[in-house]
Design a protein around this motif. Structure first.
Motif, PDB file in Angstrom:
ATOM      1  N   ALA A 246      -7.629   0.405  -8.471  1.00  0.00           N
ATOM      2  CA  ALA A 246      -7.950   1.417  -9.479  1.00  0.00           C
ATOM      3  C   ALA A 246      -7.144   2.691  -9.278  1.00  0.00           C
ATOM      4  O   ALA A 246      -6.838   3.401 -10.248  1.00  0.00           O
ATOM      5  N   ASP A 247      -6.786   3.008  -8.038  1.00  0.00           N
ATOM      6  CA  ASP A 247      -6.037   4.236  -7.780  1.00  0.00           C
ATOM      7  C   ASP A 247      -4.527   4.045  -7.893  1.00  0.00           C
ATOM      8  O   ASP A 247      -3.754   4.973  -7.652  1.00  0.00           O
TER       9      ASP A 247
ATOM     10  N   SER B 163       7.111  17.710   2.608  1.00  0.00           N
ATOM     11  CA  SER B 163       6.077  17.015   3.368  1.00  0.00           C
ATOM     12  C   SER B 163       6.476  15.563   3.566  1.00  0.00           C
ATOM     13  O   SER B 163       7.316  15.029   2.830  1.00  0.00           O
ATOM     14  N   THR B 164       5.861  14.944   4.557  1.00  0.00           N
ATOM     15  CA  THR B 164       6.044  13.515   4.799  1.00  0.00           C
ATOM     16  C   THR B 164       4.703  12.837   4.608  1.00  0.00           C
ATOM     17  O   THR B 164       3.712  13.210   5.247  1.00  0.00           O
ATOM     18  N   LEU B 165       4.664  11.862   3.701  1.00  0.00           N
ATOM     19  CA  LEU B 165       3.420  11.193   3.329  1.00  0.00           C
ATOM     20  C   LEU B 165       3.331   9.853   4.064  1.00  0.00           C
ATOM     21  O   LEU B 165       4.054   8.906   3.727  1.00  0.00           O
ATOM     22  N   PRO B 166       2.466   9.738   5.069  1.00  0.00           N
ATOM     23  CA  PRO B 166       2.337   8.484   5.821  1.00  0.00           C
ATOM     24  C   PRO B 166       1.358   7.537   5.137  1.00  0.00           C
ATOM     25  O   PRO B 166       0.700   7.881   4.158  1.00  0.00           O
ATOM     26  N   GLY B 167       1.256   6.336   5.684  1.00  0.00           N
ATOM     27  CA  GLY B 167       0.216   5.409   5.230  1.00  0.00           C
ATOM     28  C   GLY B 167       0.698   4.307   4.313  1.00  0.00           C
ATOM     29  O   GLY B 167      -0.099   3.497   3.847  1.00  0.00           O
ATOM     30  N   GLY B 168       2.008   4.233   4.037  1.00  0.00           N
ATOM     31  CA  GLY B 168       2.509   3.117   3.247  1.00  0.00           C
ATOM     32  C   GLY B 168       2.682   1.880   4.097  1.00  0.00           C
ATOM     33  O   GLY B 168       2.939   1.961   5.293  1.00  0.00           O
ATOM     34  N   SER B 169       2.552   0.701   3.491  1.00  0.00           N
ATOM     35  CA  SER B 169       2.745  -0.544   4.240  1.00  0.00           C
ATOM     36  C   SER B 169       3.033  -1.691   3.294  1.00  0.00           C
ATOM     37  O   SER B 169       2.703  -1.655   2.105  1.00  0.00           O
ATOM     38  N   LEU B 170       3.676  -2.710   3.846  1.00  0.00           N
ATOM     39  CA  LEU B 170       3.855  -3.993   3.162  1.00  0.00           C
ATOM     40  C   LEU B 170       3.466  -5.085   4.138  1.00  0.00           C
ATOM     41  O   LEU B 170       3.937  -5.107   5.285  1.00  0.00           O
ATOM     42  N   GLU B 171       2.603  -5.987   3.683  1.00  0.00           N
ATOM     43  CA  GLU B 171       2.176  -7.114   4.510  1.00  0.00           C
ATOM     44  C   GLU B 171       2.451  -8.404   3.759  1.00  0.00           C
ATOM     45  O   GLU B 171       2.186  -8.509   2.560  1.00  0.00           O
ATOM     46  N   ALA B 172       3.023  -9.396   4.454  1.00  0.00           N
ATOM     47  CA  ALA B 172       3.352 -10.682   3.843  1.00  0.00           C
ATOM     48  C   ALA B 172       2.561 -11.796   4.509  1.00  0.00           C
ATOM     49  O   ALA B 172       2.334 -11.782   5.721  1.00  0.00           O
ATOM     50  N   GLU B 173       2.166 -12.756   3.706  1.00  0.00           N
ATOM     51  CA  GLU B 173       1.382 -13.890   4.210  1.00  0.00           C
ATOM     52  C   GLU B 173       1.812 -15.154   3.486  1.00  0.00           C
ATOM     53  O   GLU B 173       1.888 -15.183   2.257  1.00  0.00           O
ATOM     54  N   ALA B 174       2.121 -16.207   4.247  1.00  0.00           N
ATOM     55  CA  ALA B 174       2.350 -17.517   3.657  1.00  0.00           C
ATOM     56  C   ALA B 174       1.006 -18.207   3.472  1.00  0.00           C
ATOM     57  O   ALA B 174       0.137 -18.128   4.338  1.00  0.00           O
ATOM     58  N   LEU B 175       0.828 -18.873   2.337  1.00  0.00           N
ATOM     59  CA  LEU B 175      -0.458 -19.496   2.018  1.00  0.00           C
ATOM     60  C   LEU B 175      -0.570 -20.924   2.541  1.00  0.00           C
ATOM     61  O   LEU B 175      -1.645 -21.508   2.531  1.00  0.00           O
TER      62      LEU B 175
ATOM     63  N   ARG C 211       0.855  -1.191   0.000  1.00  0.00           N
ATOM     64  CA  ARG C 211       0.000   0.000   0.000  1.00  0.00           C
ATOM     65  C   ARG C 211       0.885   1.234   0.000  1.00  0.00           C
ATOM     66  O   ARG C 211       1.848   1.304   0.769  1.00  0.00           O
ATOM     67  N   LEU C 212       0.563   2.183  -0.859  1.00  0.00           N
ATOM     68  CA  LEU C 212       1.340   3.403  -0.980  1.00  0.00           C
ATOM     69  C   LEU C 212       0.609   4.561  -0.305  1.00  0.00           C
ATOM     70  O   LEU C 212      -0.625   4.577  -0.252  1.00  0.00           O
ATOM     71  N   PRO C 213       1.358   5.547   0.179  1.00  0.00           N
ATOM     72  CA  PRO C 213       0.712   6.732   0.747  1.00  0.00           C
ATOM     73  C   PRO C 213      -0.052   7.505  -0.323  1.00  0.00           C
ATOM     74  O   PRO C 213       0.233   7.385  -1.530  1.00  0.00           O
ATOM     75  N   GLU C 214      -1.010   8.300   0.096  1.00  0.00           N
ATOM     76  CA  GLU C 214      -1.714   9.177  -0.833  1.00  0.00           C
ATOM     77  C   GLU C 214      -0.724  10.161  -1.436  1.00  0.00           C
ATOM     78  O   GLU C 214       0.090  10.750  -0.738  1.00  0.00           O
ATOM     79  N   GLY C 215      -0.780  10.317  -2.762  1.00  0.00           N
ATOM     80  CA  GLY C 215       0.175  11.172  -3.458  1.00  0.00           C
ATOM     81  C   GLY C 215       1.314  10.405  -4.103  1.00  0.00           C
ATOM     82  O   GLY C 215       2.186  10.990  -4.735  1.00  0.00           O
TER      83      GLY C 215
ATOM     84  N   VAL D  96       6.149   6.477  -8.202  1.00  0.00           N
ATOM     85  CA  VAL D  96       6.287   7.862  -8.652  1.00  0.00           C
ATOM     86  C   VAL D  96       5.520   8.762  -7.694  1.00  0.00           C
ATOM     87  O   VAL D  96       4.382   8.466  -7.308  1.00  0.00           O
ATOM     88  N   VAL D  97       6.150   9.868  -7.308  1.00  0.00           N
ATOM     89  CA  VAL D  97       5.486  10.877  -6.488  1.00  0.00           C
ATOM     90  C   VAL D  97       4.725  11.826  -7.404  1.00  0.00           C
ATOM     91  O   VAL D  97       5.259  12.301  -8.413  1.00  0.00           O
ATOM     92  N   ASP D  98       3.463  12.089  -7.079  1.00  0.00           N
ATOM     93  CA  ASP D  98       2.658  12.989  -7.908  1.00  0.00           C
ATOM     94  C   ASP D  98       3.305  14.368  -7.990  1.00  0.00           C
ATOM     95  O   ASP D  98       3.879  14.870  -7.017  1.00  0.00           O
ATOM     96  N   LYS D  99       3.178  14.998  -9.158  1.00  0.00           N
ATOM     97  CA  LYS D  99       3.757  16.333  -9.351  1.00  0.00           C
ATOM     98  C   LYS D  99       3.098  17.372  -8.454  1.00  0.00           C
ATOM     99  O   LYS D  99       3.726  18.372  -8.091  1.00  0.00           O
TER     100      LYS D  99
END
Length: 402
Positions: free
Chosen positions: A244-245, A280-292, A226-230, A271-274
């Motif tokens: 979609a976003d 600024s610091t853009l929060p809200g990014g994450s990486l989650e891993a799951e074994a199936l 998941r990427l931060p907004e922007g 890519v950071v939006d123009k």
């Protein structure tokens, strides 16, 4: 009595990091510290599987204020830990252990370049090392972690108590770490790139790391970015589906065998939006891993090639009550994207500030159907010892392993 960190480092390295991995990443220096609010968000990864020598977890720290501290100390009250059974300790390059005849308090000073700036995050390693002669039975003990800084204005969120568990259970045990994104990087460039601040319109790389610290093979893997907004993904990556976003990517490989002590290194171009406001610091990014699912390491059906079929191997489903990630606390990591003032350009353009470690080109082989060859930042270094395998899972041209 004071125990200097050199003996601690030797013990931790011999017992755990002989099969371990360090990660170091060059980051730009922060401005002079001012009043701020540091928060100890969580302590994760404190539970081991039966046949692992140990593992490392993380103390997660966030800067919720408007300034960068001049100093940061991490402490661990280990007075209730039986050190004949386990070594539990945070680790930086500058640590001391205090106690009257036995370790009771570990104090570690965080390097200035690793102190999080406004909106940023940081992780401090914690060793959980078993004594194989004394830890044959299940064992648990509470450890209280705390942070201190002369610039911190709110002490109410500066401590957390975690239960360290030495178990007799087997399982997959995935752990995730993602560095905050602070420098621009053009994955299409064929020449070395000087490290420079990330600005609106620039390309960058989200560097994720996933490690299996358990004693079973993870049968199949699912990664959710998941990427931060922007911020948006720069392009499609094989085996990934996008929202979609263009801010969510789910990458799944049901056939991949994630072996114990294997590391997935995951650079994802973004890519950071123009139009992003800077600085600024853009929060809200994450990486989650799951074994199936899971597979015993000594199974004759466990394949050596990460691309061949599994045949008739018995694989436990994640829905099976016998299968679980033994320690899910460290399966997800949050990060921020730090955007500097100034005007950048598509693909990492804009004026360079120079300095820093160079970015070097390194061709990497595809593993597990999610990756390929890409230019990887030389500022990110894995120091790998015996038995540790690294797998790079990267976007680009697919090349099967030999």
């Amino acid at each position: 009595m004071i125990f200097r960190n050199r003996s601690l480092a030797r013990l931790g390295a011999a017992a755990l990091l002989a099969s371990g991995v360090f990660t170091a990443m060059g980051t730009p220096a922060h401005a002079a510290g001012t009043e701020t609010d540091l928060a100890l968000q969580a302590v994760v990864g404190m539970k081991t599987t039966a046949n692992a020598e140990g593992k490392f977890g993380w103390v997660k720290i966030s800067n919720m204020g408007a300034g960068t501290p001049t100093e940061l100390i991490v402490k661990a009250d280990v007075s209730k830990v039986d050190f004949d059974k386990a070594l539990i300790s945070p680790f930086t390059e500058d640590c001391t252990m205090d106690g009257d005849g036995r370790p009771e308090l570990v104090t570690c000073k965080v390097a200035k370049e690793d102190i999080p700036g406004p909106g940023e995050t940081a992780e401090v390693l914690v060793f959980v090392v078993k004594n194989p002669d004394a830890a044959r039975e299940a064992y648990s003990a509470p450890v209280t972690f705390s942070i201190e800084s002369p610039d911190d204005t709110d002490k109410s969120n500066n401590s957390a108590t975690a239960t360290v568990e030495i178990t007799t259970d087997s399982g997959v045990d995935l752990g995730v770490v993602v560095q905050d994104v602070k420098t621009r990087f053009d994955p299409e460039a064929e020449e070395e790139q000087p490290a420079a601040p990330l600005r609106p319109g620039d390309s960058a790389i989200v560097f994720g790391q996933v490690i299996n610290q358990g004693d079973l093979i993870g049968k199949g893997v699912k990664l959710t970015f998941r990427l931060p907004e922007g911020v948006t993904f720069a392009g499609p990556v094989e085996a990934c589906t996008y929202g979609a976003d263009k801010r969510t990517a789910v990458c799944e490989d049901k056939a991949f065998q994630f072996e114990p002590q294997m590391v997935l290194f995951l650079p994802m171009p973004v890519v950071v939006d123009k139009g992003v406001k800077a600085p600024s610091t853009l929060p809200g990014g994450s990486l989650e891993a799951e074994a199936l699912g899971s597979l015993p390491v000594d199974s004759p059906l466990a394949r050596k090639s990460t691309r061949s079929t599994i045949g008739k191997a018995e694989v436990l489903s994640a829905a099976d009550p016998r299968f679980t990630d033994l320690d899910p606390t460290d399966n997800k990591d949050d990060y921020a994207v730090v955007v500097a003032a100034g005007t950048g350009g598509e693909g990492g353009g804009g004026d360079g500030d120079g300095g820093g470690l160079p970015v070097t080109g390194a061709q990497t082989t595809l593993i597990g159907g999610i990756g390929g060859a890409v230019l990887v930042a030389g500022a990110v270094m894995f120091v790998v010892a015996r038995r540790r395998r690294i797998v790079l899972v990267t976007p680009g041209d697919e090349k099967p392993t030999a």
